[in-house]
Design a protein around this motif. Structure first.
Motif, mmCIF file in Angstrom:
data_model
loop_
_atom_site.group_PDB
_atom_site.id
_atom_site.type_symbol
_atom_site.label_atom_id
_atom_site.label_comp_id
_atom_site.label_asym_id
_atom_site.label_seq_id
_atom_site.Cartn_x
_atom_site.Cartn_y
_atom_site.Cartn_z
ATOM 1 N N VAL A 120 55.007 27.106 9.843
ATOM 2 C CA VAL A 120 53.933 26.060 10.319
ATOM 3 C C VAL A 120 52.817 26.721 11.124
ATOM 4 C CG1 VAL A 120 53.630 24.096 11.855
ATOM 5 C CG2 VAL A 120 55.408 23.745 10.350
ATOM 6 N N PRO A 121 53.351 27.594 11.956
ATOM 7 C CA PRO A 121 52.235 28.457 12.593
ATOM 8 C C PRO A 121 51.477 29.062 11.850
ATOM 9 C CG PRO A 121 54.292 28.478 14.025
ATOM 10 C CD PRO A 121 54.529 27.895 12.691
ATOM 11 N N LEU A 122 51.831 29.703 10.758
ATOM 12 C CA LEU A 122 50.997 30.524 9.788
ATOM 13 C C LEU A 122 50.122 29.628 9.062
ATOM 14 C CD1 LEU A 122 53.851 32.148 9.898
ATOM 15 C CD2 LEU A 122 53.125 32.971 7.795
ATOM 16 N N ILE A 123 50.271 28.426 8.602
ATOM 17 C CA ILE A 123 49.400 27.559 8.095
ATOM 18 C C ILE A 123 48.527 27.118 9.082
ATOM 19 C CG2 ILE A 123 49.359 25.102 6.669
ATOM 20 C CD1 ILE A 123 52.034 25.962 5.774
ATOM 21 N N GLU A 124 49.002 26.662 10.208
ATOM 22 C CA GLU A 124 47.743 26.209 11.239
ATOM 23 C C GLU A 124 46.748 27.324 11.328
ATOM 24 O OE1 GLU A 124 50.574 23.248 13.925
ATOM 25 O OE2 GLU A 124 50.572 25.345 14.299
ATOM 26 N N ASP A 125 47.409 28.576 11.567
ATOM 27 C CA ASP A 125 46.378 29.853 11.697
ATOM 28 C C ASP A 125 45.364 29.898 10.720
ATOM 29 O OD1 ASP A 125 47.573 30.244 14.218
ATOM 30 O OD2 ASP A 125 48.787 32.162 13.615
ATOM 31 N N ARG A 126 46.002 29.915 9.577
ATOM 32 C CA ARG A 126 45.093 29.932 8.098
ATOM 33 C C ARG A 126 44.107 28.651 8.021
ATOM 34 N NH1 ARG A 126 44.457 34.792 6.578
ATOM 35 N NH2 ARG A 126 43.806 34.050 4.379
ATOM 36 N N LEU A 127 44.446 27.406 8.281
ATOM 37 C CA LEU A 127 43.383 26.301 8.343
ATOM 38 C C LEU A 127 42.439 26.504 9.449
ATOM 39 C CD1 LEU A 127 45.817 23.520 8.017
ATOM 40 C CD2 LEU A 127 44.349 24.482 6.313
ATOM 41 N N LYS A 128 42.697 27.098 10.660
ATOM 42 C CA LYS A 128 41.873 27.598 11.789
ATOM 43 C C LYS A 128 41.001 28.397 11.354
ATOM 44 C CE LYS A 128 41.643 28.274 16.700
ATOM 45 N NZ LYS A 128 42.374 28.445 17.857
ATOM 46 N N LEU A 129 41.362 29.349 10.929
ATOM 47 C CA LEU A 129 40.528 30.772 10.353
ATOM 48 C C LEU A 129 39.640 30.211 9.220
ATOM 49 C CD1 LEU A 129 39.996 33.729 10.421
ATOM 50 C CD2 LEU A 129 41.812 33.974 8.422
ATOM 51 N N ALA A 130 39.896 29.286 8.457
ATOM 52 C CA ALA A 130 39.037 28.760 7.346
ATOM 53 C C ALA A 130 38.173 27.732 7.678
ATOM 54 C CB ALA A 130 39.811 28.433 6.369
ATOM 55 N N GLY A 131 38.184 27.320 9.114
ATOM 56 C CA GLY A 131 37.627 26.286 9.491
ATOM 57 C C GLY A 131 37.999 24.606 9.121
ATOM 58 N N LEU A 132 39.085 24.714 8.817
ATOM 59 C CA LEU A 132 39.543 23.497 7.991
ATOM 60 C C LEU A 132 40.644 22.668 8.954
ATOM 61 C CD1 LEU A 132 40.205 24.916 4.528
ATOM 62 C CD2 LEU A 132 38.328 23.220 5.026
ATOM 63 N N ASP A 133 40.736 23.128 10.365
ATOM 64 C CA ASP A 133 41.450 22.542 11.102
ATOM 65 C C ASP A 133 41.301 21.206 11.654
ATOM 66 O OD1 ASP A 133 39.944 24.233 12.588
ATOM 67 O OD2 ASP A 133 41.125 24.074 14.386
#
Length: 250
Positions: A120-133
């Motif tokens: 879950v934290p990995l996905i949250e971080d990738r979404l944040k990095l992509a500006g999709l969070d």
């Protein structure tokens, strides 16, 4: 048009399942080629395995001997997309970003249902990095490992459905995203029983990749994703011809 769909783990049967889903979404005339890395973990469920997969996917893609028009990285939340974008002149689409961006066309908020809680934290971080969070209501874990999705498909559907229902009822999600390449092909079953749009990242990535190719668009090379600078890379794991190709890029 030929699109390479790279599995992030070394489980060949999962590569075939992912490729089958990609072919079902592809337009007539699009050839889908599934790639299995020659090294790496049999499933990706943490940072070590994700970083290992990033190298393995680059290796698999760069070693592919025939021309291709686009690449899909079929791992949800995994690292490596940026490296491929530096190395390639064709579009590179990651299923994490493809699924989330597609979901935002379909509802106000989306939730991701993935495998184990540790991802879950990995996905949250990738979404944040992509500006999709900003429009992500939640990332929920089904509690099943990646390989269990293939071994126990009916159990997988029930576990995903349980968390998807909670996402809709408790988190106010209006769209569900399947947060693992190994969940590819389960979207219709979840959609039918849940009654909300369910986005499969592999299918979404195929349609986006096809669109980019048809539009004649690819990654900008003026700054962030410029080719690697020429330098000596010690212990480079790729074939010699690839080493020479990378080292001579400007």
């Amino acid at each position: 048009m030929r699109i390479l769909v790279a599995n992030v783990n070394t489980t060949a049967s999962m590569t075939e399942s992912i490729a089958t889903q990609a072919r079902a979404a592809a337009a007539p005339g699009t050839e889908i080629v599934g790639l299995t890395p020659r090294f790496g973990a049999d499933s990706c469920e943490g940072n070590f395995e994700s970083y290992l997969a990033a190298i393995a996917v680059m290796d698999a893609v760069l070693a592919y001997p025939e021309p291709f028009d686009a690449v899909i990285q079929a791992g949800y939340g995994e690292h490596g997309r940026e490296g491929l974008q530096e190395l390639l002149d064709v579009p590179v689409v990651d299923i994490t970003e493809a699924a989330a961006s597609t979901a935002m066309f379909l509802g106000h908020k989306y939730s991701v249902v993935t495998t184990l809680d540790r991802t879950v934290p990995l996905i949250e971080d990738r979404l944040k990095l992509a500006g999709l969070d900003a429009r992500c209501a939640s990332v929920r874990a089904s509690g099943l490992g990646v390989l269990e999705l293939e071994e126990f498909p009916e159990r997988a559907v029930e576990a995903i459905l349980d968390q998807a229902k909670r996402a809709v009822e408790d988190d106010k999600a209006e769209v569900i995203v399947l947060g693992c390449g190994g969940m590819s092909g389960l979207d219709e079953k979840i959609r039918t029983r849940l009654g909300v749009p369910v986005v499969d990242g592999v299918a979404a990535a195929v349609t986006i990749a096809e669109s980019l190719v048809r539009l004649g668009l690819s990654t900008s090379k003026v700054r962030t994703y410029a080719p690697p600078r020429p330098k000596v890379v010690t212990g480079w794991p790729f074939p010699t011809s690839i080493t020479e190709k990378v080292s001579t890029n400007d």
